[in-house]
Design a protein around this motif. Structure first.
Motif, PDB file in Angstrom:
ATOM      1  N   THR A   1      -9.187  19.839  -4.899  1.00  0.00           N
ATOM      2  CA  THR A   1      -9.699  19.647  -6.145  1.00  0.00           C
ATOM      3  C   THR A   1      -8.463  19.474  -7.306  1.00  0.00           C
ATOM      4  N   VAL A   2      -7.495  20.069  -7.010  1.00  0.00           N
ATOM      5  CA  VAL A   2      -6.223  20.015  -7.832  1.00  0.00           C
ATOM      6  C   VAL A   2      -5.611  18.486  -8.060  1.00  0.00           C
ATOM      7  N   ASN A   3      -5.266  17.953  -6.856  1.00  0.00           N
ATOM      8  CA  ASN A   3      -4.653  16.682  -6.739  1.00  0.00           C
ATOM      9  C   ASN A   3      -5.613  15.601  -6.831  1.00  0.00           C
ATOM     10  N   THR A   4      -6.443  15.428  -7.926  1.00  0.00           N
ATOM     11  CA  THR A   4      -7.425  14.281  -7.969  1.00  0.00           C
ATOM     12  C   THR A   4      -6.833  12.971  -8.271  1.00  0.00           C
ATOM     13  N   VAL A   5      -7.522  12.079  -7.916  1.00  0.00           N
ATOM     14  CA  VAL A   5      -7.151  10.518  -8.108  1.00  0.00           C
ATOM     15  C   VAL A   5      -8.131   9.991  -8.978  1.00  0.00           C
TER      16      VAL A   5
ATOM     17  N   LEU B   1       0.899  -1.364   0.086  1.00  0.00           N
ATOM     18  CA  LEU B   1      -0.132  -0.021   0.076  1.00  0.00           C
ATOM     19  C   LEU B   1       1.037   1.010   0.054  1.00  0.00           C
ATOM     20  N   LYS B   2       1.994   1.312   0.800  1.00  0.00           N
ATOM     21  CA  LYS B   2       2.673   2.406   0.719  1.00  0.00           C
ATOM     22  C   LYS B   2       3.436   2.664  -0.485  1.00  0.00           C
ATOM     23  N   THR B   3       3.784   1.657  -1.325  1.00  0.00           N
ATOM     24  CA  THR B   3       4.436   1.578  -2.581  1.00  0.00           C
ATOM     25  C   THR B   3       3.479   2.211  -3.496  1.00  0.00           C
ATOM     26  N   ALA B   4       2.131   1.666  -3.559  1.00  0.00           N
ATOM     27  CA  ALA B   4       1.151   2.290  -4.280  1.00  0.00           C
ATOM     28  C   ALA B   4       0.790   3.810  -4.049  1.00  0.00           C
ATOM     29  N   LEU B   5       0.933   4.131  -2.646  1.00  0.00           N
ATOM     30  CA  LEU B   5       0.421   5.506  -2.708  1.00  0.00           C
ATOM     31  C   LEU B   5       1.635   6.515  -2.899  1.00  0.00           C
ATOM     32  N   GLU B   6       3.072   6.158  -3.123  1.00  0.00           N
ATOM     33  CA  GLU B   6       4.160   6.695  -3.271  1.00  0.00           C
ATOM     34  C   GLU B   6       3.933   7.481  -4.607  1.00  0.00           C
ATOM     35  N   GLY B   7       4.152   8.698  -4.777  1.00  0.00           N
ATOM     36  CA  GLY B   7       4.051   9.307  -6.091  1.00  0.00           C
ATOM     37  C   GLY B   7       2.380   9.657  -6.516  1.00  0.00           C
ATOM     38  N   SER B   8       1.494   9.432  -5.742  1.00  0.00           N
ATOM     39  CA  SER B   8       0.228   9.563  -6.026  1.00  0.00           C
ATOM     40  C   SER B   8      -0.316  10.818  -5.455  1.00  0.00           C
ATOM     41  N   PRO B   9      -1.443  11.422  -6.311  1.00  0.00           N
ATOM     42  CA  PRO B   9      -1.536  11.002  -7.447  1.00  0.00           C
ATOM     43  C   PRO B   9      -0.701  11.453  -8.606  1.00  0.00           C
ATOM     44  N   PRO B  10      -0.758  10.753  -9.651  1.00  0.00           N
ATOM     45  CA  PRO B  10       0.288  11.168 -10.830  1.00  0.00           C
ATOM     46  C   PRO B  10      -0.225  12.648 -11.176  1.00  0.00           C
ATOM     47  N   LYS B  11       1.114  13.282 -11.390  1.00  0.00           N
ATOM     48  CA  LYS B  11       0.911  14.711 -11.760  1.00  0.00           C
ATOM     49  C   LYS B  11       0.542  14.840 -13.065  1.00  0.00           C
ATOM     50  N   THR B  12      -0.698  14.721 -13.570  1.00  0.00           N
ATOM     51  CA  THR B  12      -1.409  14.763 -14.713  1.00  0.00           C
ATOM     52  C   THR B  12      -2.772  14.617 -14.860  1.00  0.00           C
TER      53      THR B  12
ATOM     54  N   ILE C   1     -10.505  13.934   6.287  1.00  0.00           N
ATOM     55  CA  ILE C   1     -11.803  14.014   5.246  1.00  0.00           C
ATOM     56  C   ILE C   1     -11.939  15.238   4.304  1.00  0.00           C
ATOM     57  N   LEU C   2     -11.810  16.364   5.311  1.00  0.00           N
ATOM     58  CA  LEU C   2     -12.040  17.847   4.597  1.00  0.00           C
ATOM     59  C   LEU C   2     -11.004  18.130   3.523  1.00  0.00           C
ATOM     60  N   ARG C   3      -9.570  17.611   3.950  1.00  0.00           N
ATOM     61  CA  ARG C   3      -8.715  17.699   2.946  1.00  0.00           C
ATOM     62  C   ARG C   3      -8.734  17.100   1.685  1.00  0.00           C
ATOM     63  N   ALA C   4      -9.192  15.807   1.834  1.00  0.00           N
ATOM     64  CA  ALA C   4      -9.401  15.059   0.670  1.00  0.00           C
ATOM     65  C   ALA C   4     -10.682  15.671  -0.232  1.00  0.00           C
ATOM     66  N   LEU C   5     -11.721  16.061   0.597  1.00  0.00           N
ATOM     67  CA  LEU C   5     -12.650  16.352  -0.376  1.00  0.00           C
ATOM     68  C   LEU C   5     -12.540  17.692  -1.015  1.00  0.00           C
ATOM     69  N   SER C   6     -11.725  18.585  -0.481  1.00  0.00           N
ATOM     70  CA  SER C   6     -11.691  20.023  -0.918  1.00  0.00           C
ATOM     71  C   SER C   6     -10.643  20.197  -1.865  1.00  0.00           C
TER      72      SER C   6
ATOM     73  N   LEU D   1      -4.433   8.484   0.955  1.00  0.00           N
ATOM     74  CA  LEU D   1      -5.432   7.134   1.117  1.00  0.00           C
ATOM     75  C   LEU D   1      -6.836   7.549   1.057  1.00  0.00           C
ATOM     76  N   MET D   2      -7.253   8.605   1.796  1.00  0.00           N
ATOM     77  CA  MET D   2      -8.497   9.014   1.784  1.00  0.00           C
ATOM     78  C   MET D   2      -9.062   9.322   0.561  1.00  0.00           C
ATOM     79  N   LYS D   3      -8.187   9.770  -0.108  1.00  0.00           N
ATOM     80  CA  LYS D   3      -8.975  10.258  -1.579  1.00  0.00           C
ATOM     81  C   LYS D   3      -9.358   8.688  -2.313  1.00  0.00           C
ATOM     82  N   TYR D   4      -8.232   7.992  -2.206  1.00  0.00           N
ATOM     83  CA  TYR D   4      -8.547   6.837  -3.017  1.00  0.00           C
ATOM     84  C   TYR D   4      -9.532   5.763  -2.401  1.00  0.00           C
ATOM     85  N   LEU D   5      -9.900   6.015  -0.988  1.00  0.00           N
ATOM     86  CA  LEU D   5     -10.810   5.328  -0.279  1.00  0.00           C
ATOM     87  C   LEU D   5     -12.182   5.872  -1.285  1.00  0.00           C
ATOM     88  N   TYR D   6     -12.301   7.328  -1.314  1.00  0.00           N
ATOM     89  CA  TYR D   6     -13.637   7.681  -1.799  1.00  0.00           C
ATOM     90  C   TYR D   6     -13.703   7.191  -3.379  1.00  0.00           C
TER      91      TYR D   6
END
Length: 129
Positions: free
Chosen positions: A125-129, A34-45, A118-123, A83-88
């Motif tokens: 809008t730039v670093n979307t997953v 999971l740590k490996t999966a989250l590293e560098g996430s979200p992709p800068k694109t 939760i608030l940071r994940a939802l607010s 992680l919270m962003k990916y959970l949503y």
């Protein structure tokens, strides 16, 4: 042209990450996966192929976690917001096993990180997953 080349480079990195995650899961190291999966996430694109490819990798790692209660003893706080962003994103799939796993992790993550996570994940809008 440049964006396409950049997207291909990101996809290549995600494929490499995917192989590493599969190896960690086979070694019964789901938290490391999971740590490996989250590293560098979200992709800068903004390329949806990259975001989808990365979600598949994160999803694979999330679904490998059996001991949700224990995962936060070895998961650093730096990973909580992403992680919270990916959970949503997982909850948005509507897939029952995915949603059940995401809800279990969401409950523990909220207990550990608080409502601010939760608030940071939802607010954000730039670093979307």
């Amino acid at each position: 042209m440049g964006e396409h080349v950049e997207a291909e480079a990101i996809i290549t990195r995600i494929e490499h990450k995917s192989r590493k995650i599969e190896s960690l899961i086979k070694q019964y190291k789901p938290i490391e996966a999971l740590k490996t999966a989250l590293e560098g996430s979200p992709p800068k694109t903004k390329d949806e192929r990259c975001k989808s490819a990365n979600w598949i990798v994160v999803h694979r790692a999330l679904m490998a976690i059996k001991a949700v209660d224990l995962m936060f003893s070895s998961l650093d706080p730096e990973y909580y917001d992403i992680l919270m962003k990916y959970l949503y994103r997982g909850l948005a799939t509507g897939d029952r096993p995915t949603c059940e796993q995401c809800l279990k992790i969401h409950e523990k993550l909220t207990q550990k990180a608080g409502l601010g996570c939760i608030l940071r994940a939802l607010s954000d809008t730039v670093n979307t997953v």
